[in-house]
Design an enzyme around this catalytic site. Sequence first.
Site, PDB file in Angstrom:
ATOM      1  N   ASP A 140       0.812  -1.210   0.000  1.00 26.82           N
ATOM      2  CA  ASP A 140       0.000   0.000   0.000  1.00 26.82           C
ATOM      3  C   ASP A 140       0.850   1.267   0.000  1.00 26.82           C
ATOM      4  O   ASP A 140       2.014   1.259   0.421  1.00 26.82           O
ATOM      5  CB  ASP A 140      -0.921   0.022   1.217  1.00 26.82           C
ATOM      6  CG  ASP A 140      -1.950  -1.094   1.198  1.00 26.82           C
ATOM      7  OD1 ASP A 140      -2.231  -1.610   0.104  1.00 26.82           O
ATOM      8  OD2 ASP A 140      -2.455  -1.454   2.279  1.00 26.82           O
ATOM      9  N   LYS A 141       0.245   2.351  -0.411  1.00 28.06           N
ATOM     10  CA  LYS A 141       0.918   3.652  -0.468  1.00 28.06           C
ATOM     11  C   LYS A 141       1.615   3.987   0.844  1.00 28.06           C
ATOM     12  O   LYS A 141       2.781   4.386   0.852  1.00 28.06           O
ATOM     13  CB  LYS A 141      -0.108   4.742  -0.808  1.00 28.06           C
ATOM     14  CG  LYS A 141       0.442   6.157  -0.735  1.00 28.06           C
ATOM     15  CD  LYS A 141      -0.649   7.182  -0.952  1.00 28.06           C
ATOM     16  CE  LYS A 141      -0.112   8.596  -0.763  1.00 28.06           C
ATOM     17  NZ  LYS A 141      -1.175   9.621  -0.927  1.00 28.06           N
TER      18      LYS A 141
END
Length: 305
Positions: A140-141
């Site tokens: 994820d970011k």
Amino acid sequence: MKRLERMIIDEGTEGIRIDAWLSERLEGFSRTYIQKLLEDGLIKVNDKRVKVNYRLRADDSIEISVPEPERLDVRPEKIRLDVVYEDGDIIIINKEKGMVVHPAAGNHTGTLVNALMDYCGDSLSDINGIIRPGIVHRIDKDTSGVLVVAKNNNAHERLSERLKDHDIKRVYAAVVEGVIKEDSGKIDAPIGRHPVERKKMSVNTKNGRRAVTYFKVLERFRDTTYVELTLETGRTHQIRVHMSYIGYPLVGDMVYGKKKQKYGICGQMLHARVLGFIHPIKNEYMEFEARLPGYFEELLQSLRV
């Protein structure tokens, strides 16, 4: 949309998985790409969608529709990369928190892919198309840490197979809300799209896919716990969903955790610390570790006071 002619299955092909059979007969089509076409409903058997593990039957009629290549303007960008390891087939990157892995709606620049295109030029696999060159798996970011990038299709396919066979070691570090009493445990709960909030994932016993996470307590604090998490499977947002499901959401996780965060953390406290696998070409086991980033160490130090 390019349409391939129908194929009729003869008796000698019965029982073979459709993805395996097609990958042997369609030149230039990898098994991974065929599986994506199946998942997108672009390969039909007897005019019906089938799963990637469908086993062929005599007289089955297969129809394949291949979409035109996407024409997106994804450009190389000079962005600093923390390269842990590199050879002619793979690159291990220690991704920083806040970096999106590949372009998507709202994020066309500043991604890991933009940086890789500048760093590697044309030396990236193209199995996942032009917006995800080289990307075998994602984090994820706001998750930092190690991930592997494939430089060619051969390496990509072999790594993808090992991911599907749960044959890649992935160990994460996290800080969660609440004090976990057990020293260790196993979370075995299927994950699928949230039935109401479609941008979220959730434990979904009806439509979810099997997901398994192991946790081990490393350190307990007054109202939080520092844990090590090992993935057996790799579903979207798996750790975040599983820890929230058992009542210990990740500190900083505004999606699956508390809306009000008292530690001033923006984004989940999750770091991909260890990545281990058999090299796709050299056939040797390799293991890589990314130290905890500064913001992570600082939070731990403040919790120890």
